[in-house]
Design an enzyme around this catalytic site. Structure first.
Site, short mmCIF file in Angstrom:
data_model
loop_
_atom_site.label_atom_id
_atom_site.label_comp_id
_atom_site.label_asym_id
_atom_site.label_seq_id
_atom_site.Cartn_x
_atom_site.Cartn_y
_atom_site.Cartn_z
N CYS A 79 0.85 -1.14 0.01
CA CYS A 79 -0.01 0.06 0.13
C CYS A 79 0.97 1.34 0.12
O CYS A 79 1.73 1.48 0.92
CB CYS A 79 -0.93 -0.03 1.38
SG CYS A 79 -2.11 1.33 1.28
N CYS A 242 -3.27 7.10 -4.82
CA CYS A 242 -2.98 5.67 -4.74
C CYS A 242 -1.59 5.43 -5.22
O CYS A 242 -1.20 5.55 -6.27
CB CYS A 242 -3.97 5.01 -5.70
SG CYS A 242 -3.52 3.19 -5.56
#
Length: 321
Positions: A79, A242
């Site tokens: 992530c 992201c």
């Protein structure tokens, strides 16, 4: 909090998750400890767009800390925005040796070793640059039949997670937050169709696979500046640009011959937050041409907390409405 998306960084209270590698620890956590993810991510302690990271002793000899990533959709291999948050927490709480003006933090993740270079001033982490895991394009101009939408063309790329990347105009919806419900519905339909008809698989780790992200590109997005509405399973949008999605997007553009190495790239989220990045090397993953991405952003510590579970609590793993 990392660039307008919350990351709950768990610094203690979990213990060492069994496993000889972080990938094995992720598998063990998913099989035996998912109640802890639900406890931290679901209401009332979390929310429908919550994500987090559990700090662990590293398995890799060159790493400072290990990380298992959690969110409402499950346990991610990697992530990006969460790693920016982790590096910020480690520096600003003194959990790593801090040097100014730059501190390097080496993180052992289920997807591989990630290097974080943190700009530090007066003990504050002002920017984090991540050298991510190798990223690559697996499918170019793939076509999937989506109920209610017909044939949809997309590229599938990996940047730590798999991303179906396509122009939003394909589904005939404006890039407008007022249309978020329609965009999210389309994204979930595409996700389901991809996973049913041609699910992606990592060439080296069989437990990394499936598509939980659809990266809808805004009109005018190109190889220098791009904006996305990132639809994520089970039904929410990324508030950050992201990081793994930025890596996947750069890998896609490079494979298409549009983004050379050492060329600045800017990626923005649905709400306008921005990561900057570039590709710094070419490599291969399981025989597939790949690139090494670098991207940067900033995080802010917004609070500290201790979470408790009363043995009489009727919702020990929280709840989802």
């Amino acid at each position: 909090m990392s660039r307008s998306r919350t990351t709950r960084v768990v610094t203690g209270g979990v213990g060492t998750i069994p496993g000889a590698t972080m990938a094995e620890r992720r598998r063990y956590f998913m099989a035996h400890m998912d109640h802890l993810r639900q406890f931290l991510m679901n209401e009332p302690r979390g929310h429908s767009a919550m994500s987090g990271a559990i700090l662990q002793p590293p398995c890799h000899p060159d790493a400072d800390w290990g990380v298992v990533y959690i969110e409402v959709s499950g346990c991610l291999p990697m992530c990006g925005h969460g790693t920016i948050g982790v590096a910020t927490v480690l520096v600003e709480t003194g959990m790593v040796e801090v040097t100014e003006p730059k501190t390097v933090v080496r993180l052992d993740t289920p997807a591989g070793l990630v290097h974080a270079e943190v700009d530090v001033h007066d003990g504050r982490a002002e920017r984090v640059r991540l050298r991510n895991v190798a990223s690559f394009l697996t499918d170019r101009d793939a076509v999937v039949d989506v109920p209610g939408l017909g044939e949809v063309r997309y590229d599938m790329a990996y940047g730590g997670n798999f991303y179906a990347i396509l122009e939003l105009s394909q589904v005939d919806i404006p890039f407008d937050r007022a249309e978020k419900d329609r965009i999210l519905t389309a994204g979930l339909k595409i996700m389901a169709a991809v996973n049913d008809q041609q699910p992606p698989k990592h060439p080296e780790d069989p437990l990394i696979g499936g598509c939980k992200h659809v990266q809808f590109l805004a009109p005018g997005s190109n190889a220098r500046k791009s904006q996305n509405a990132m639809a994520i399973h089970p039904g929410w949008f990324d508030r950050s640009p992201c990081g793994t999605g930025t890596s996947a997007r750069m890998a896609q553009l490079h494979a298409r011959g549009e983004l050379p190495l050492h060329t600045p790239f800017e990626n923005s989220s649905f709400i306008g937050t921005t990561f900057t990045g570039e590709l710094i090397a070419e490599t291969t993953v399981g025989g597939i041409p790949a690139v090494v991405p670098l991207f940067s952003g900033r995080a802010w510590i917004t609070g500290t907390a201790t979470y408790l579970l009363d043995p009489k609590d009727p919702f020990p793993t929280g709840f989802v409405l």
